[in-house]
Design an enzyme around this catalytic site. Structure first.
Site, PDB file in Angstrom:
ATOM      1  N   TYR A   1      -9.755   3.100  -9.498  1.00  0.00           N
ATOM      2  CA  TYR A   1      -9.903   3.281  -8.060  1.00  0.00           C
ATOM      3  C   TYR A   1     -11.326   3.458  -7.568  1.00  0.00           C
ATOM      4  O   TYR A   1     -11.563   3.340  -6.368  1.00  0.00           O
ATOM      5  CB  TYR A   1      -9.077   4.481  -7.606  1.00  0.00           C
ATOM      6  CG  TYR A   1      -7.592   4.267  -7.697  1.00  0.00           C
ATOM      7  CD1 TYR A   1      -6.857   3.867  -6.588  1.00  0.00           C
ATOM      8  CD2 TYR A   1      -6.912   4.461  -8.892  1.00  0.00           C
ATOM      9  CE1 TYR A   1      -5.494   3.665  -6.667  1.00  0.00           C
ATOM     10  CE2 TYR A   1      -5.551   4.259  -8.986  1.00  0.00           C
ATOM     11  CZ  TYR A   1      -4.838   3.860  -7.871  1.00  0.00           C
ATOM     12  OH  TYR A   1      -3.489   3.647  -7.963  1.00  0.00           O
TER      13      TYR A   1
ATOM     14  N   CYS B   1       4.047   0.238  -3.351  1.00  0.00           N
ATOM     15  CA  CYS B   1       5.443   0.310  -2.924  1.00  0.00           C
ATOM     16  C   CYS B   1       6.214   1.204  -3.884  1.00  0.00           C
ATOM     17  O   CYS B   1       6.429   0.839  -5.046  1.00  0.00           O
ATOM     18  CB  CYS B   1       6.054  -1.094  -2.889  1.00  0.00           C
ATOM     19  SG  CYS B   1       7.731  -1.150  -2.220  1.00  0.00           S
TER      20      CYS B   1
ATOM     21  N   THR C   1       0.564  -3.208  -6.278  1.00  0.00           N
ATOM     22  CA  THR C   1      -0.574  -2.555  -6.915  1.00  0.00           C
ATOM     23  C   THR C   1      -0.270  -1.121  -7.348  1.00  0.00           C
ATOM     24  O   THR C   1      -1.091  -0.495  -8.022  1.00  0.00           O
ATOM     25  CB  THR C   1      -1.778  -2.569  -5.960  1.00  0.00           C
ATOM     26  OG1 THR C   1      -1.349  -2.228  -4.638  1.00  0.00           O
ATOM     27  CG2 THR C   1      -2.394  -3.973  -5.916  1.00  0.00           C
ATOM     28  N   GLU C   2       0.863  -0.599  -6.944  1.00  0.00           N
ATOM     29  CA  GLU C   2       1.396   0.670  -7.450  1.00  0.00           C
ATOM     30  C   GLU C   2       2.910   0.646  -7.280  1.00  0.00           C
ATOM     31  O   GLU C   2       3.400   0.323  -6.196  1.00  0.00           O
ATOM     32  CB  GLU C   2       0.906   1.889  -6.653  1.00  0.00           C
ATOM     33  CG  GLU C   2      -0.475   2.388  -6.931  1.00  0.00           C
ATOM     34  CD  GLU C   2      -0.752   3.656  -6.109  1.00  0.00           C
ATOM     35  OE1 GLU C   2       0.213   4.308  -5.662  1.00  0.00           O
ATOM     36  OE2 GLU C   2      -1.927   3.967  -5.910  1.00  0.00           O
ATOM     37  N   THR C   3       3.627   1.009  -8.307  1.00  0.00           N
ATOM     38  CA  THR C   3       5.041   1.321  -8.170  1.00  0.00           C
ATOM     39  C   THR C   3       5.457   2.182  -9.349  1.00  0.00           C
ATOM     40  O   THR C   3       4.915   2.049 -10.447  1.00  0.00           O
ATOM     41  CB  THR C   3       5.917   0.058  -8.077  1.00  0.00           C
ATOM     42  OG1 THR C   3       7.253   0.446  -7.723  1.00  0.00           O
ATOM     43  CG2 THR C   3       5.927  -0.731  -9.387  1.00  0.00           C
TER      44      THR C   3
END
Length: 310
Positions: free
Chosen positions: A89, A204, A240-242
């Site tokens: 990040y 998501c 990009t995130e789950t």
């Protein structure tokens, strides 16, 4: 996670969309293929390693920076588990240099990011300096994470940051995708976020919807991606995130737990396969938690990696 010791962001509710709860992860942060492949995204060929991606933050439990050796060991472990891509990040803790050096022996890709928009220009300059002209292991670069969803930036300001950052990255020799990452709900509400990005980069998390049973998490993801593609003119979507927490408080029907995490991740992977960044490699015990994040913000570390790599 907030940049330079990313603290938790509160849950953001977007009631007008009738889509329950937006994902609150502002950060400091077997469908394998033998050969890499590319997917045409706008004017770019986006590299796909043929293996799942994993979210990684280079912090010890007390929030201090992991050493170069520990980062290298972590990356080697992720490779052995079957991951081909790593998402980070920011630029603190020398993470850009450490992670890029660690992935190179394995041919893994890195999704780099700038988190602190207040220092975007200076940190982008640092990122470019750390890469030192070798972009071969870089999958993409994200400018911001959930900045619009959190209320930290306006859509117009975020679009401007992406466009100026892309120009700087192009001048530095990076020809790959440049995006801003936000929650899928925020992107649907603000299509300019996908328009300024070279692909749609969406976080998501079915858990925060409050109405999704773990076994239905994959269908939730499929429906969410369809809505994103509709809002974004059919543009390629990358999740990009789950993930799903294994500890914390329930949100409606969504209950944290080890079995729930296993079932949710298995369901998600059955739909997304390797085309996502799963959240996250280990629990983030350095974070601060509170009821607004269901007291779950620390506990998203994946306990059974076979659910997302086999």
């Amino acid at each position: 996670m907030i940049y330079s010791k990313l603290t938790s962001l509160a849950l953001a509710f977007l009631l007008g969309l009738q889509l329950a709860i937006a994902q609150p992860h502002g950060r400091r942060h077997n469908r394998r293929e033998d050969q890499p492949r590319t997917v045409n995204v706008g004017n770019h060929l986006v590299p796909r390693a043929g293996k799942a991606g994993i979210v990684y933050t280079p912090y010890n439990d007390d929030g201090t920076c992991k050493s170069t050796g520990v980062v290298a060991s972590d990356i080697a472990s992720m490779n052995s588990l079957g991951f081909g891509m790593v998402r980070i990040y920011g630029v603190d803790c020398n993470q850009v240099s450490n992670v890029l050096a660690a992935v190179k022996p394995f041919g893994m890709k890195v999704f780099l990011g700038i988190f602190d928009m207040g220092q975007c220009e200076s940190q982008l300059a640092q990122l470019i300096q750390f890469v030192a002209g070798d972009w071969s292991s870089v999958y993409a670069v994200s400018i911001g994470n959930e900045q619009v969803n959190s209320g930290a930036m306006s859509v117009a300001a975020m679009v401007s940051k992406v466009n100026t950052s892309r120009a700087g990255l192009r001048a530095a020799g990076f020809s790959g995708p440049v995006v801003t990452v936000d929650t899928w709900v925020a992107i649907i509400a603000n299509p300019a976020l996908c328009e300024c990005s070279d692909f749609v980069a969406a976080n998501c998390h079915p858990f925060f919807d409050g109405n999704v049973l773990p076994a239905a998490a994959g269908q939730f993801m499929s429906n969410s991606i369809a809505k994103l593609q509709s809002a974004c003119g059919g543009k390629q979507v990358m999740i990009t995130e789950t993930g799903w927490p294994h500890q914390g408080n329930p949100i409606g029907q969504c209950v944290p737990g080890l079995q729930q995490q296993h079932d949710a991740l298995a369901s998600i992977h059955s739909v997304l396969g390797p085309n996502a960044f799963y959240f996250t490699r280990t629990d983030d015990l350095w974070k601060k938690d509170n009821p607004a994040t269901a007291n779950a913000e620390k506990y998203w570390g994946i306990k059974d990696f076979s659910t997302v790599t086999s």
